[in-house]
Motif scaffolding. Structure first.
Motif, PDB file in Angstrom:
ATOM      1  N   UNK A 102    -100.794 -53.033  31.229  1.00 50.01           N
ATOM      2  CA  UNK A 102    -100.679 -51.569  31.270  1.00 50.01           C
ATOM      3  C   UNK A 102    -100.259 -51.102  32.658  1.00 50.01           C
ATOM      4  N   UNK A 103    -100.906 -51.640  33.682  1.00 49.44           N
ATOM      5  CA  UNK A 103    -100.595 -51.241  35.055  1.00 49.44           C
ATOM      6  C   UNK A 103     -99.191 -51.695  35.440  1.00 49.44           C
ATOM      7  N   UNK A 104     -98.781 -52.877  34.978  1.00 47.68           N
ATOM      8  CA  UNK A 104     -97.456 -53.402  35.314  1.00 47.68           C
ATOM      9  C   UNK A 104     -96.342 -52.519  34.767  1.00 47.68           C
ATOM     10  N   UNK A 105     -96.526 -52.002  33.560  1.00 46.82           N
ATOM     11  CA  UNK A 105     -95.497 -51.125  32.984  1.00 46.82           C
ATOM     12  C   UNK A 105     -95.345 -49.868  33.832  1.00 46.82           C
ATOM     13  N   UNK A 106     -96.477 -49.275  34.226  1.00 40.49           N
ATOM     14  CA  UNK A 106     -96.413 -48.112  35.097  1.00 40.49           C
ATOM     15  C   UNK A 106     -95.802 -48.436  36.448  1.00 40.49           C
ATOM     16  N   UNK A 107     -96.170 -49.590  37.000  1.00 40.55           N
ATOM     17  CA  UNK A 107     -95.622 -50.004  38.300  1.00 40.55           C
ATOM     18  C   UNK A 107     -94.124 -50.248  38.208  1.00 40.55           C
ATOM     19  N   UNK A 108     -93.673 -50.780  37.068  1.00 41.26           N
ATOM     20  CA  UNK A 108     -92.245 -51.060  36.907  1.00 41.26           C
ATOM     21  C   UNK A 108     -91.448 -49.769  36.819  1.00 41.26           C
ATOM     22  N   UNK A 109     -92.031 -48.747  36.187  1.00 39.77           N
ATOM     23  CA  UNK A 109     -91.364 -47.442  36.140  1.00 39.77           C
ATOM     24  C   UNK A 109     -91.196 -46.891  37.558  1.00 39.77           C
ATOM     25  N   UNK A 110     -92.262 -46.998  38.347  1.00 42.77           N
ATOM     26  CA  UNK A 110     -92.195 -46.563  39.744  1.00 42.77           C
ATOM     27  C   UNK A 110     -91.152 -47.379  40.501  1.00 42.77           C
ATOM     28  N   UNK A 111     -91.151 -48.699  40.275  1.00 38.84           N
ATOM     29  CA  UNK A 111     -90.195 -49.573  40.950  1.00 38.84           C
ATOM     30  C   UNK A 111     -88.767 -49.189  40.603  1.00 38.84           C
ATOM     31  N   UNK A 112     -88.501 -48.905  39.342  1.00 34.84           N
ATOM     32  CA  UNK A 112     -87.146 -48.523  38.919  1.00 34.84           C
ATOM     33  C   UNK A 112     -86.695 -47.258  39.633  1.00 34.84           C
ATOM     34  N   UNK A 113     -87.623 -46.304  39.781  1.00 33.68           N
ATOM     35  CA  UNK A 113     -87.282 -45.068  40.493  1.00 33.68           C
ATOM     36  C   UNK A 113     -87.000 -45.348  41.965  1.00 33.68           C
ATOM     37  N   UNK A 114     -87.816 -46.224  42.560  1.00 31.28           N
ATOM     38  CA  UNK A 114     -87.603 -46.561  43.968  1.00 31.28           C
ATOM     39  C   UNK A 114     -86.251 -47.231  44.185  1.00 31.28           C
ATOM     40  N   UNK A 115     -85.932 -48.186  43.314  1.00 23.86           N
ATOM     41  CA  UNK A 115     -84.694 -48.950  43.476  1.00 23.86           C
ATOM     42  C   UNK A 115     -83.472 -48.052  43.352  1.00 23.86           C
ATOM     43  N   UNK A 116     -83.509 -47.144  42.393  1.00 25.15           N
ATOM     44  CA  UNK A 116     -82.346 -46.276  42.179  1.00 25.15           C
ATOM     45  C   UNK A 116     -82.311 -45.094  43.141  1.00 25.15           C
ATOM     46  N   UNK A 117     -83.474 -44.698  43.646  1.00 27.78           N
ATOM     47  CA  UNK A 117     -83.524 -43.501  44.474  1.00 27.78           C
ATOM     48  C   UNK A 117     -83.455 -43.749  45.967  1.00 27.78           C
ATOM     49  N   UNK A 118     -83.719 -44.976  46.391  1.00 23.97           N
ATOM     50  CA  UNK A 118     -83.723 -45.284  47.815  1.00 23.97           C
ATOM     51  C   UNK A 118     -82.502 -46.105  48.199  1.00 23.97           C
ATOM     52  N   UNK A 119     -82.030 -45.915  49.419  1.00 25.50           N
ATOM     53  CA  UNK A 119     -80.947 -46.738  49.932  1.00 25.50           C
ATOM     54  C   UNK A 119     -81.430 -48.157  50.174  1.00 25.50           C
ATOM     55  N   UNK A 120     -80.469 -49.090  50.337  1.00 27.02           N
ATOM     56  CA  UNK A 120     -80.812 -50.500  50.511  1.00 27.02           C
ATOM     57  C   UNK A 120     -81.751 -50.757  51.667  1.00 27.02           C
ATOM     58  N   UNK A 121     -81.493 -50.097  52.804  1.00 25.57           N
ATOM     59  CA  UNK A 121     -82.339 -50.311  53.969  1.00 25.57           C
ATOM     60  C   UNK A 121     -83.742 -49.786  53.785  1.00 25.57           C
ATOM     61  N   UNK A 122     -83.867 -48.615  53.180  1.00 23.97           N
ATOM     62  CA  UNK A 122     -85.183 -48.031  52.954  1.00 23.97           C
ATOM     63  C   UNK A 122     -85.978 -48.883  51.967  1.00 23.97           C
ATOM     64  N   UNK A 123     -85.302 -49.385  50.936  1.00 27.94           N
ATOM     65  CA  UNK A 123     -85.983 -50.217  49.945  1.00 27.94           C
ATOM     66  C   UNK A 123     -86.527 -51.491  50.587  1.00 27.94           C
ATOM     67  N   UNK A 124     -85.749 -52.126  51.451  1.00 26.42           N
ATOM     68  CA  UNK A 124     -86.220 -53.322  52.148  1.00 26.42           C
ATOM     69  C   UNK A 124     -87.397 -52.980  53.053  1.00 26.42           C
ATOM     70  N   UNK A 125     -87.348 -51.814  53.691  1.00 28.76           N
ATOM     71  CA  UNK A 125     -88.460 -51.385  54.536  1.00 28.76           C
ATOM     72  C   UNK A 125     -89.730 -51.191  53.709  1.00 28.76           C
ATOM     73  N   UNK A 126     -89.591 -50.650  52.493  1.00 26.43           N
ATOM     74  CA  UNK A 126     -90.745 -50.467  51.607  1.00 26.43           C
ATOM     75  C   UNK A 126     -91.350 -51.823  51.255  1.00 26.43           C
ATOM     76  N   UNK A 127     -90.497 -52.813  50.956  1.00 22.11           N
ATOM     77  CA  UNK A 127     -90.986 -54.165  50.678  1.00 22.11           C
ATOM     78  C   UNK A 127     -91.751 -54.690  51.882  1.00 22.11           C
ATOM     79  N   UNK A 128     -91.212 -54.445  53.081  1.00 28.96           N
ATOM     80  CA  UNK A 128     -91.878 -54.886  54.298  1.00 28.96           C
ATOM     81  C   UNK A 128     -93.255 -54.259  54.465  1.00 28.96           C
ATOM     82  N   UNK A 129     -93.362 -52.969  54.185  1.00 35.19           N
ATOM     83  CA  UNK A 129     -94.649 -52.276  54.287  1.00 35.19           C
ATOM     84  C   UNK A 129     -95.653 -52.875  53.300  1.00 35.19           C
ATOM     85  N   UNK A 130     -95.210 -53.160  52.083  1.00 34.72           N
ATOM     86  CA  UNK A 130     -96.098 -53.746  51.076  1.00 34.72           C
ATOM     87  C   UNK A 130     -96.525 -55.161  51.469  1.00 34.72           C
ATOM     88  N   UNK A 131     -95.626 -55.912  52.103  1.00 34.25           N
ATOM     89  CA  UNK A 131     -95.988 -57.246  52.581  1.00 34.25           C
ATOM     90  C   UNK A 131     -97.065 -57.152  53.662  1.00 34.25           C
TER      91      UNK A 131
END
Length: 271
Positions: A102-131
């Motif tokens: 259940x949580x993964x489906x919601x997280x994937x929806x958020x991820x899809x929005x992030x991927x399409x809404x953020x530029x490549x550099x910002x998306x990589x920075x978000x991955x870095x913050x999560x790491x």
């Protein structure tokens, strides 16, 4: 662009190794595909999710004895006492899988929005913050742990939550789930075992999400097969050794360093 067989082999090897380390295989492979292979972020995420199917097979083969033992407990399961000693792990896997799904489906929806809404550099920075966040959480749990071996309902819910959020690249599934179990007083060996057996349905579900959403635009059938077989073989050959290494190496610090490098490297895409 279609990935070559050589690149498919490389990402298969990376998945077979990274999956057992608490450093987010999805996050690091997404960064590799985005930065080195210059794939669009959406494609990189889909491929990194797809590769989990191979290591799911590795985990099935490696933990086949544990899986058989859990299935043997099915006739003894009683709804009046689902977390009784003999059926505690069966109930844990069932509840945690449902919660993580259940949580993964919601997280994937958020991820899809992030991927399409953020530029490549910002998306990589978000991955870095999560790491970095993943690494700090592992540091919090590093010296914890106790003598518990039987999981309960709260364990299942908490671990399911962490596993569901691991759909987000940069959030380590193994790091989050084992740390949660350690903080709940489980010993190291049982925490790793519960975490990796639970990874099987989650990995298959993640791979399915990557395929169902938009297919695999960068993988021809041959390269897909190469990537899957490579990740499965390498994963099976390395899981035992890497789990022993994880118990001795401060991977929380590795996570933090990789995250900081990703954040710094993201500036290349922003200038």
């Amino acid at each position: 662009m279609d990935l070559s067989v050589v690149v498919a082999f490389i990402v298969g090897v990376l998945q077979g190794i990274f999956e057992w380390l608490p450093i987010s295989s999805e996050g690091n492979i997404t960064i590799y595909l985005r930065v080195v292979e210059n794939l669009p972020a959406t494609v990189a995420v889909q491929l990194s999710l797809f590769l989990h199917a191979g290591t799911a097979l590795s985990a099935v083969l490696y933990y086949r004895g544990v899986i058989v033992d859990v299935l043997r407990d099915v006739p003894d399961w009683r709804p009046t006492d689902p977390f009784a000693h003999d059926t505690a792990e069966l109930s844990f896997f069932a509840v945690a899988t449902v919660v993580s799904g259940v949580v993964a489906i919601g997280s994937y929806v958020v991820l899809s929005e992030l991927v399409t809404g953020l530029g490549g550099g910002v998306f990589i920075a978000v991955i870095g913050v999560l790491l970095v966040a993943t690494g700090l959480f592992q540091r919090l749990a590093r010296d914890e742990g106790g003598t518990r071996t039987d999981p309960d309902l709260l364990d299942a819910v908490l671990v399911g939550l962490f596993q569901g959020f691991a759909v987000l690249p940069g959030v380590s599934r193994s790091g989050g789930t084992t740390s949660a179990l350690l903080l709940r007083g489980h010993d190291g060996p049982s925490s790793f075992r519960l975490s990796f057996v639970l990874s099987i349905p989650a990995a298959l579900g993640g791979a399915l999400l990557g395929v169902v959403d938009d297919g695999l635009p960068a993988l021809a059938p041959t390269t897909a097969l190469v990537a899957l077989v490579t990740s499965a073989v390498v994963g099976y050959l390395t899981i035992g050794a890497l789990m022993r290494i994880v118990e001795r190496v401060s991977f929380w610090l590795v996570c933090v360093v990789l995250g900081l490098l990703a954040i710094l490297g993201s500036t290349v895409f922003l200038v």
